[in-house]
Design an enzyme around this catalytic site. Structure first.
Site, PDB file in Angstrom:
ATOM      1  N   GLY A 117     -15.550  -5.842 -10.839  1.00 13.84           N
ATOM      2  CA  GLY A 117     -15.525  -4.854 -11.928  1.00 13.84           C
ATOM      3  C   GLY A 117     -16.606  -3.795 -11.742  1.00 13.84           C
ATOM      4  N   LYS A 118     -16.950  -3.522 -10.490  1.00 15.44           N
ATOM      5  CA  LYS A 118     -18.004  -2.523 -10.201  1.00 15.44           C
ATOM      6  C   LYS A 118     -17.629  -1.134 -10.696  1.00 15.44           C
ATOM      7  CE  LYS A 118     -17.724  -3.152  -5.830  1.00 15.44           C
ATOM      8  NZ  LYS A 118     -16.838  -4.316  -5.839  1.00 15.44           N
ATOM      9  N   ALA A 140     -10.868  -0.486  -0.676  1.00 18.52           N
ATOM     10  CA  ALA A 140     -11.449  -0.817  -1.982  1.00 18.52           C
ATOM     11  C   ALA A 140     -10.452  -0.534  -3.101  1.00 18.52           C
ATOM     12  CB  ALA A 140     -12.708  -0.002  -2.197  1.00 18.52           C
ATOM     13  N   GLY A 141     -10.693  -1.140  -4.226  1.00 17.52           N
ATOM     14  CA  GLY A 141      -9.860  -0.867  -5.396  1.00 17.52           C
ATOM     15  C   GLY A 141     -10.729  -0.925  -6.622  1.00 17.52           C
ATOM     16  N   HIS A 142     -11.005   0.210  -7.216  1.00 20.64           N
ATOM     17  CA  HIS A 142     -11.836   0.252  -8.416  1.00 20.64           C
ATOM     18  C   HIS A 142     -10.985   0.707  -9.594  1.00 20.64           C
ATOM     19  CE1 HIS A 142     -15.625   0.851  -5.731  1.00 20.64           C
ATOM     20  NE2 HIS A 142     -15.201  -0.392  -5.757  1.00 20.64           N
ATOM     21  N   GLN A 192     -16.235  -3.449  -2.073  1.00 15.96           N
ATOM     22  CA  GLN A 192     -16.129  -4.873  -1.708  1.00 15.96           C
ATOM     23  C   GLN A 192     -17.285  -5.666  -2.339  1.00 15.96           C
ATOM     24  OE1 GLN A 192     -15.749  -2.587   1.313  1.00 15.96           O
ATOM     25  NE2 GLN A 192     -13.730  -2.420   0.445  1.00 15.96           N
ATOM     26  N   ASP A 222     -14.114  -7.085  -6.255  1.00 17.44           N
ATOM     27  CA  ASP A 222     -13.293  -7.153  -7.472  1.00 17.44           C
ATOM     28  C   ASP A 222     -14.051  -7.720  -8.671  1.00 17.44           C
ATOM     29  OD1 ASP A 222     -11.081  -6.325  -5.871  1.00 17.44           O
ATOM     30  OD2 ASP A 222     -10.864  -8.386  -5.186  1.00 17.44           O
ATOM     31  N   THR A 251      -3.760  -3.961  -2.583  1.00 21.13           N
ATOM     32  CA  THR A 251      -2.615  -4.554  -1.896  1.00 21.13           C
ATOM     33  C   THR A 251      -1.677  -5.283  -2.855  1.00 21.13           C
ATOM     34  OG1 THR A 251      -3.889  -6.545  -1.503  1.00 21.13           O
ATOM     35  CG2 THR A 251      -3.910  -4.899   0.253  1.00 21.13           C
ATOM     36  N   THR A 256     -15.377  -7.911   5.700  1.00 19.24           N
ATOM     37  CA  THR A 256     -14.958  -6.558   6.045  1.00 19.24           C
ATOM     38  C   THR A 256     -15.887  -6.056   7.164  1.00 19.24           C
ATOM     39  OG1 THR A 256     -14.276  -4.428   5.125  1.00 19.24           O
ATOM     40  CG2 THR A 256     -16.338  -5.364   4.251  1.00 19.24           C
ATOM     41  N   ARG A 305      -5.122 -12.811  -6.289  1.00 22.29           N
ATOM     42  CA  ARG A 305      -6.471 -13.234  -5.889  1.00 22.29           C
ATOM     43  C   ARG A 305      -6.618 -14.737  -6.074  1.00 22.29           C
ATOM     44  NH1 ARG A 305      -8.745  -8.460  -9.554  1.00 22.29           N
ATOM     45  NH2 ARG A 305      -8.343  -6.744  -8.125  1.00 22.29           N
TER      46      ARG A 305
HETATM   47  P1  IMP Z   1     -10.580  -5.150   5.470  1.00 21.13           P
HETATM   48  O1  IMP Z   1     -11.728  -4.612   4.682  1.00 21.13           O
HETATM   49  O2  IMP Z   1      -9.272  -4.487   5.155  1.00 21.13           O
HETATM   50  O3  IMP Z   1     -10.861  -5.190   6.939  1.00 21.13           O
HETATM   51  O4  IMP Z   1     -10.375  -6.692   5.005  1.00 21.13           O
HETATM   52  C1  IMP Z   1     -11.368  -7.685   5.254  1.00 21.13           C
HETATM   53  C2  IMP Z   1     -11.464  -8.672   4.107  1.00 21.13           C
HETATM   54  O5  IMP Z   1     -12.051  -8.014   2.990  1.00 21.13           O
HETATM   55  C3  IMP Z   1     -10.128  -9.222   3.614  1.00 21.13           C
HETATM   56  O6  IMP Z   1     -10.314 -10.570   3.186  1.00 21.13           O
HETATM   57  C4  IMP Z   1      -9.816  -8.346   2.410  1.00 21.13           C
HETATM   58  O7  IMP Z   1      -8.977  -9.010   1.478  1.00 21.13           O
HETATM   59  C5  IMP Z   1     -11.202  -8.145   1.848  1.00 21.13           C
HETATM   60  N1  IMP Z   1     -11.346  -6.911   1.078  1.00 21.13           N
HETATM   61  C6  IMP Z   1     -11.384  -5.639   1.534  1.00 21.13           C
HETATM   62  N2  IMP Z   1     -11.562  -4.775   0.529  1.00 21.13           N
HETATM   63  C7  IMP Z   1     -11.651  -5.503  -0.591  1.00 21.13           C
HETATM   64  C8  IMP Z   1     -11.899  -5.176  -1.974  1.00 21.13           C
HETATM   65  O8  IMP Z   1     -12.098  -4.014  -2.359  1.00 21.13           O
HETATM   66  N3  IMP Z   1     -11.935  -6.219  -2.836  1.00 21.13           N
HETATM   67  C9  IMP Z   1     -11.781  -7.497  -2.423  1.00 21.13           C
HETATM   68  N4  IMP Z   1     -11.569  -7.857  -1.162  1.00 21.13           N
HETATM   69  C10 IMP Z   1     -11.515  -6.864  -0.256  1.00 21.13           C
END
Ligand code: IMP
Length: 443
Positions: free
Chosen positions: A17-18, A41-43, A230, A15, A307, A245, A311
């Site tokens: 800002g990639k 991921a969330g971009h 991530q 997160d 989600t 992750t 944060r």
């Molecule tokens: P998973 O990737 O869903 O297995 O989650 C593992 C950990 O990575 C958790 O703490 C998630 O909140 C975090 N996480 C997964 N994807 C992202 C992302 O794109 N940004 C920030 N945290 C992430």
């Protein structure tokens, strides 16, 4: 002439800002290749007044660049098709000339999500519930189903009928062990077949060998952006295990995820948020639980793209960033969200940690438990003015030709301090969410 391979990595916990940085850099790129992660991921990209929220698609799609989902990614075809539809509603067509998906990419099925829920990792680690961990487990156990099989309709049916019963037994076993108190969900194989077969047919035209495509492009002198998802401290090996992750966001992950040799990488760009945030559980030495934290959360809109979770926020942590530099080998950094720190008063940066045995270290310890106990020592820097959006945009205009000198003095001092601590030059500083709100070191 060999082309250029540029990796863009989140230097903290994701997160940073990639998406926006990749979007900006992709202007000069021929290919944007996503090398790991999945729908977790969330971009967020803001372009031409529209906000695009991407989970699986590489950020290059917004500019219509050739965008590749490489073998190191895990693909949920339901999320992918929904995302393609959403973009199409916003006027962006993602056809096979834009998007390519490697046939080796592992596919996420409903049992991956059911197993994640049953394992309790959502509560323990704060995982996103997208089935990422169990899908990578299957890949490592050599029991996964890959994109090449998803698009082979006849083979798919046979494989699903073969796999589903064992997954059902596994889910029942995990639920029976009492980790989750809900009932084990039924994996109705016929329902899964009727949902996934059409998705396979729909996605078949996108299938390709992304590794070969990237290597050929590089041999032809093209520019390839490798987009990480991530962040560094969510790396399976080098992050704050087990609060990580299941893939490799660090720069080396671009080689194994996209299928290129280390010699294909010419530059590694680290994206550094001007403060720190983290979603989910795990150590966070500079976390702020006070009014300043609340202010940053609200002003920075620090809520997850995937989600919607709030944060956790904290001061910039140079000990984490030094470790990040070692793990990634940054050739430059991009500092994002500097405007959010405006008006806070004195700013703090953690430059070392006091450890329980009395030792002092300037780099985040390798041991997660030790990191949990580390007490940050802070350096104080003068506050940044509380500029309006208009004032920051004026600074961006001033930056054309003047680079960072157009920043207010204390903001420039903050940037120079980060560069000094890390020994890596900043290539850009972001002072707003839009594509245009970036000041480049040189224009
Ligand atoms: P998973 O990737 O869903 O297995 O989650 C593992 C950990 O990575 C958790 O703490 C998630 O909140 C975090 N996480 C997964 N994807 C992202 C992302 O794109 N940004 C920030 N945290 C992430």
């Amino acid at each position: 002439m060999m082309g250029r391979g540029i990796v863009v990595v989140g230097s903290q916990f994701g997160d940073e800002g990639k998406g926006k940085i990749v979007d900006t850099l992709s202007d000069n790129a021929d290919i944007v290749a996503r090398y790991q992660g999945g729908g977790n991921a969330g971009h967020t990209i803001v372009a031409n007044g529209k906000t695009f929220k991407l989970h699986l698609l590489p950020s290059g799609v917004v500019r219509g660049k050739r965008s590749l989902i490489c073998a190191g990614v895990v693909v949920d075809p339901r999320i992918l098709c929904a995302e393609i539809d959403e973009l199409s509603a916003l006027g962006i067509v993602v056809g096979p000339s834009v998007l390519g998906i490697d046939v080796r990419t592992h596919v996420i099925f409903p049992w991956h999500q059911a197993l994640e829920a049953a394992s309790g990792s959502g509560k323990k680690i704060g995982t996103t519930g997208k089935g990422i961990g169990p899908a990578y487990e299957d890949a490592a156990a050599r029991t996964g189903l890959r994109f090449g099989e998803l698009i082979d309709s006849q083979g798919l049916v046979a494989r699903l009928r073969e796999i589903a019963p064992s997954k059902q037994r596994l889910i029942q076993g995990v639920y029976a062990s009492g980790v989750d108190d809900g009932g084990a969900p039924e994996m109705d194989v016929e329902k899964i077949i009727s949902a996934y077969s059409p998705l396979g047919t729909l996605l078949a035209p996108f299938a390709c060998d992304t590794s070969h495509e990237i290597n050929s492009a590089l041999r032809g002198g093209k520019r390839v952006l490798f987009e990480g998802a991530q962040g560094t401290f969510l790396d399976k090996e080098f992050g704050t295990y087990p609060f990580v992750t299941s893939s490799h966001p660090i720069a080396g992950g671009a080689c194994t995820g996209a299928g290129v040799g280390p010699t294909a990488i010419s530059e590694v760009h680290g994206v550094v948020k001007a403060y720190t945030t983290r979603v989910g559980a795990g150590p966070f030495p500079t976390e702020l639980a006070d009014g300043v934290g609340e202010l940053i959360t609200q002003k920075g809109r620090e809520f997850g793209t995937t989600t919607g979770r709030r944060r956790r926020v904290g001061w910039l942590d140079a000990c984490l960033l030094r470790r990040s530099c070692e793990l990634n080998g940054f050739t430059c950094i991009h500092i994002t969200k500097l405007d959010i720190l405006g008006g806070i008063g004195k700013l703090k940066v953690a430059t070392s940690y006091a450890l329980p045995d009395g030792a002092v270290t300037d780099i985040a310890p390798a041991d997660t438990e030790l990191l949990e106990k580390a007490i940050p020592n802070y350096e104080e820097l003068d506050g940044i003015p509380d500029f309006s959006g208009e004032e920051w945009r004026a600074a961006v205009d001033g930056g054309k030709g003047n680079g960072f000198n157009a920043l207010p003095a204390n903001a420039l001092a903050y940037v120079r301090r980060i560069e000094g601590i890390l020994g890596v030059p900043a290539a850009s500083v972001s002072v707003g969410p839009g594509r245009e709100e970036i000041i480049r070191a040189k224009d």
